[in-house]
Design a protein around this motif. Structure first.
Motif, PDB file in Angstrom:
ATOM      1  N   ALA A  73      45.661  11.423  -1.966  1.00  0.00           N
ATOM      2  CA  ALA A  73      45.505  10.140  -2.673  1.00  0.00           C
ATOM      3  C   ALA A  73      46.865   9.569  -3.056  1.00  0.00           C
ATOM      4  O   ALA A  73      47.091   8.358  -2.931  1.00  0.00           O
ATOM      5  CB  ALA A  73      44.633  10.327  -3.909  1.00  0.00           C
ATOM      6  N   ILE A  74      47.779  10.419  -3.499  1.00  0.00           N
ATOM      7  CA  ILE A  74      49.127   9.965  -3.856  1.00  0.00           C
ATOM      8  C   ILE A  74      49.840   9.419  -2.626  1.00  0.00           C
ATOM      9  O   ILE A  74      50.462   8.358  -2.673  1.00  0.00           O
ATOM     10  CB  ILE A  74      49.928  11.105  -4.513  1.00  0.00           C
ATOM     11  N   GLU A  75      49.718  10.138  -1.506  1.00  0.00           N
ATOM     12  CA  GLU A  75      50.352   9.663  -0.273  1.00  0.00           C
ATOM     13  C   GLU A  75      49.756   8.333   0.171  1.00  0.00           C
ATOM     14  O   GLU A  75      50.468   7.441   0.639  1.00  0.00           O
ATOM     15  CB  GLU A  75      50.205  10.708   0.834  1.00  0.00           C
ATOM     16  N   LEU A  76      48.451   8.180  -0.020  1.00  0.00           N
ATOM     17  CA  LEU A  76      47.796   6.926   0.334  1.00  0.00           C
ATOM     18  C   LEU A  76      48.309   5.778  -0.529  1.00  0.00           C
ATOM     19  O   LEU A  76      48.570   4.675  -0.027  1.00  0.00           O
ATOM     20  CB  LEU A  76      46.284   7.064   0.180  1.00  0.00           C
ATOM     21  N   MET A  77      48.512   6.028  -1.811  1.00  0.00           N
ATOM     22  CA  MET A  77      49.050   4.981  -2.693  1.00  0.00           C
ATOM     23  C   MET A  77      50.478   4.619  -2.307  1.00  0.00           C
ATOM     24  O   MET A  77      50.862   3.453  -2.328  1.00  0.00           O
ATOM     25  CB  MET A  77      48.983   5.432  -4.149  1.00  0.00           C
ATOM     26  N   ARG A  81      51.891   0.957  -1.028  1.00  0.00           N
ATOM     27  CA  ARG A  81      53.070   0.258  -1.553  1.00  0.00           C
ATOM     28  C   ARG A  81      54.030  -0.111  -0.425  1.00  0.00           C
ATOM     29  O   ARG A  81      54.574  -1.215  -0.396  1.00  0.00           O
ATOM     30  CB  ARG A  81      53.792   1.143  -2.583  1.00  0.00           C
ATOM     31  N   LEU A  82      54.230   0.815   0.501  1.00  0.00           N
ATOM     32  CA  LEU A  82      55.111   0.553   1.644  1.00  0.00           C
ATOM     33  C   LEU A  82      54.547  -0.578   2.497  1.00  0.00           C
ATOM     34  O   LEU A  82      55.286  -1.465   2.930  1.00  0.00           O
ATOM     35  CB  LEU A  82      55.287   1.821   2.477  1.00  0.00           C
ATOM     36  N   LEU A  83      53.243  -0.564   2.707  1.00  0.00           N
ATOM     37  CA  LEU A  83      52.620  -1.625   3.492  1.00  0.00           C
ATOM     38  C   LEU A  83      52.802  -2.981   2.816  1.00  0.00           C
ATOM     39  O   LEU A  83      53.083  -3.982   3.480  1.00  0.00           O
ATOM     40  CB  LEU A  83      51.135  -1.327   3.697  1.00  0.00           C
ATOM     41  N   ALA A  84      52.678  -3.025   1.500  1.00  0.00           N
ATOM     42  CA  ALA A  84      52.882  -4.286   0.772  1.00  0.00           C
ATOM     43  C   ALA A  84      54.313  -4.775   0.928  1.00  0.00           C
ATOM     44  O   ALA A  84      54.554  -5.970   1.134  1.00  0.00           O
ATOM     45  CB  ALA A  84      52.541  -4.092  -0.703  1.00  0.00           C
ATOM     46  N   THR A  85      55.276  -3.870   0.869  1.00  0.00           N
ATOM     47  CA  THR A  85      56.688  -4.236   1.020  1.00  0.00           C
ATOM     48  C   THR A  85      56.965  -4.775   2.424  1.00  0.00           C
ATOM     49  O   THR A  85      57.600  -5.820   2.584  1.00  0.00           O
ATOM     50  CB  THR A  85      57.586  -3.009   0.749  1.00  0.00           C
ATOM     51  N   ASP A 106      64.068  -9.470  14.116  1.00  0.00           N
ATOM     52  CA  ASP A 106      63.480  -8.431  13.270  1.00  0.00           C
ATOM     53  C   ASP A 106      61.960  -8.472  13.241  1.00  0.00           C
ATOM     54  O   ASP A 106      61.320  -7.536  12.770  1.00  0.00           O
ATOM     55  CB  ASP A 106      63.982  -8.567  11.821  1.00  0.00           C
ATOM     56  N   ALA A 107      61.368  -9.534  13.730  1.00  0.00           N
ATOM     57  CA  ALA A 107      59.920  -9.706  13.622  1.00  0.00           C
ATOM     58  C   ALA A 107      59.149  -8.620  14.362  1.00  0.00           C
ATOM     59  O   ALA A 107      58.170  -8.077  13.838  1.00  0.00           O
ATOM     60  CB  ALA A 107      59.518 -11.078  14.147  1.00  0.00           C
ATOM     61  N   VAL A 108      59.566  -8.287  15.550  1.00  0.00           N
ATOM     62  CA  VAL A 108      58.858  -7.280  16.352  1.00  0.00           C
ATOM     63  C   VAL A 108      58.902  -5.925  15.646  1.00  0.00           C
ATOM     64  O   VAL A 108      57.883  -5.233  15.540  1.00  0.00           O
ATOM     65  CB  VAL A 108      59.470  -7.190  17.771  1.00  0.00           C
ATOM     66  N   ALA A 109      60.055  -5.552  15.120  1.00  0.00           N
ATOM     67  CA  ALA A 109      60.189  -4.273  14.425  1.00  0.00           C
ATOM     68  C   ALA A 109      59.371  -4.250  13.140  1.00  0.00           C
ATOM     69  O   ALA A 109      58.747  -3.242  12.803  1.00  0.00           O
ATOM     70  CB  ALA A 109      61.659  -3.993  14.115  1.00  0.00           C
ATOM     71  N   ALA A 110      59.326  -5.371  12.427  1.00  0.00           N
ATOM     72  CA  ALA A 110      58.564  -5.438  11.178  1.00  0.00           C
ATOM     73  C   ALA A 110      57.074  -5.309  11.439  1.00  0.00           C
ATOM     74  O   ALA A 110      56.368  -4.596  10.725  1.00  0.00           O
ATOM     75  CB  ALA A 110      58.872  -6.742  10.441  1.00  0.00           C
ATOM     76  N   VAL A 111      56.581  -5.981  12.460  1.00  0.00           N
ATOM     77  CA  VAL A 111      55.160  -5.897  12.793  1.00  0.00           C
ATOM     78  C   VAL A 111      54.807  -4.474  13.245  1.00  0.00           C
ATOM     79  O   VAL A 111      53.755  -3.940  12.888  1.00  0.00           O
ATOM     80  CB  VAL A 111      54.779  -6.942  13.860  1.00  0.00           C
ATOM     81  N   ALA A 112      55.700  -3.846  13.999  1.00  0.00           N
ATOM     82  CA  ALA A 112      55.470  -2.463  14.421  1.00  0.00           C
ATOM     83  C   ALA A 112      55.414  -1.533  13.205  1.00  0.00           C
ATOM     84  O   ALA A 112      54.589  -0.612  13.158  1.00  0.00           O
ATOM     85  CB  ALA A 112      56.558  -2.017  15.387  1.00  0.00           C
ATOM     86  N   ALA A 113      56.265  -1.777  12.221  1.00  0.00           N
ATOM     87  CA  ALA A 113      56.259  -0.962  10.993  1.00  0.00           C
ATOM     88  C   ALA A 113      54.949  -1.137  10.240  1.00  0.00           C
ATOM     89  O   ALA A 113      54.378  -0.172   9.729  1.00  0.00           O
ATOM     90  CB  ALA A 113      57.445  -1.336  10.109  1.00  0.00           C
ATOM     91  N   VAL A 114      54.443  -2.368  10.177  1.00  0.00           N
ATOM     92  CA  VAL A 114      53.155  -2.619   9.510  1.00  0.00           C
ATOM     93  C   VAL A 114      52.052  -1.838  10.221  1.00  0.00           C
ATOM     94  O   VAL A 114      51.212  -1.198   9.578  1.00  0.00           O
ATOM     95  CB  VAL A 114      52.830  -4.129   9.494  1.00  0.00           C
ATOM     96  N   ARG A 115      52.063  -1.858  11.528  1.00  0.00           N
ATOM     97  CA  ARG A 115      51.029  -1.134  12.292  1.00  0.00           C
ATOM     98  C   ARG A 115      51.119   0.369  12.058  1.00  0.00           C
ATOM     99  O   ARG A 115      50.097   1.039  11.905  1.00  0.00           O
ATOM    100  CB  ARG A 115      51.162  -1.451  13.783  1.00  0.00           C
ATOM    101  N   ARG A 116      52.341   0.924  12.013  1.00  0.00           N
ATOM    102  CA  ARG A 116      52.500   2.365  11.770  1.00  0.00           C
ATOM    103  C   ARG A 116      51.968   2.744  10.395  1.00  0.00           C
ATOM    104  O   ARG A 116      51.248   3.730  10.251  1.00  0.00           O
ATOM    105  CB  ARG A 116      53.972   2.770  11.894  1.00  0.00           C
ATOM    106  N   VAL A 117      52.320   1.960   9.384  1.00  0.00           N
ATOM    107  CA  VAL A 117      51.858   2.261   8.023  1.00  0.00           C
ATOM    108  C   VAL A 117      50.343   2.116   7.932  1.00  0.00           C
ATOM    109  O   VAL A 117      49.664   2.961   7.336  1.00  0.00           O
ATOM    110  CB  VAL A 117      52.575   1.361   6.986  1.00  0.00           C
TER     111      VAL A 117
END
Length: 130
Positions: A73-77, A81-85, A106-117
């Motif tokens: 649950a802590i990891e999920l929270m 937070r990371l996803l919101a950032t 930077d857009a492609v990398a940011a969208v990829a980060a959102v998908r990973r999170v």
């Protein structure tokens, strides 16, 4: 008032969260080494001895403990937070892209980060469900 009532809590202990129904008390005998190990576990998990022992007894069969569920649950929270950032960064990139003619690198990398999170959050939810 007795000395026990007026003195501060020993080791800063906290009470176990209220439980529904009548409270049942069980006395447990253990060696000094076992009690020392339990004290270490209490400090490490920030839980009471009763919480630890009840969860160990109730979840021993399926080898799942409340500590593991709490860690998930802590990891999920943290992932939330990371996803919101990262989502905030994507919004800034979109605002920049809409204001001009060029699409930010930077857009492609940011969208990829959102998908990973987001994928990791789905994994964590699945683990909590098990």
């Amino acid at each position: 008032m007795t000395e026990e009532q007026s003195s501060p809590r020993r080791f800063g202990r906290r009470r176990r969260a209220n439980i529904s129904g009548r409270t049942q008390y069980v006395r447990v005998s253990m060696s000094e080494q076992e009690r020392a190990a339990l004290l270490v576990l209490e400090e490490r998990t920030n839980r009471t001895a009763s919480e630890i022992m009840v969860s160990a007894a109730l979840y021993a069969e399926n080898s799942e403990s409340l500590v593991e569920r709490r860690a998930l649950a802590i990891e999920l929270m943290q992932a939330r937070r990371l996803l919101a950032t990262v989502s905030n960064n994507v919004n800034q990139i979109a605002r920049h892209a809409n204001a001009g003619d060029e699409f930010p690198k930077d857009a492609v990398a940011a969208v990829a980060a959102v998908r990973r999170v987001a994928d990791r959050m789905y994994e964590l939810v699945d683990e909590l469900d098990r």
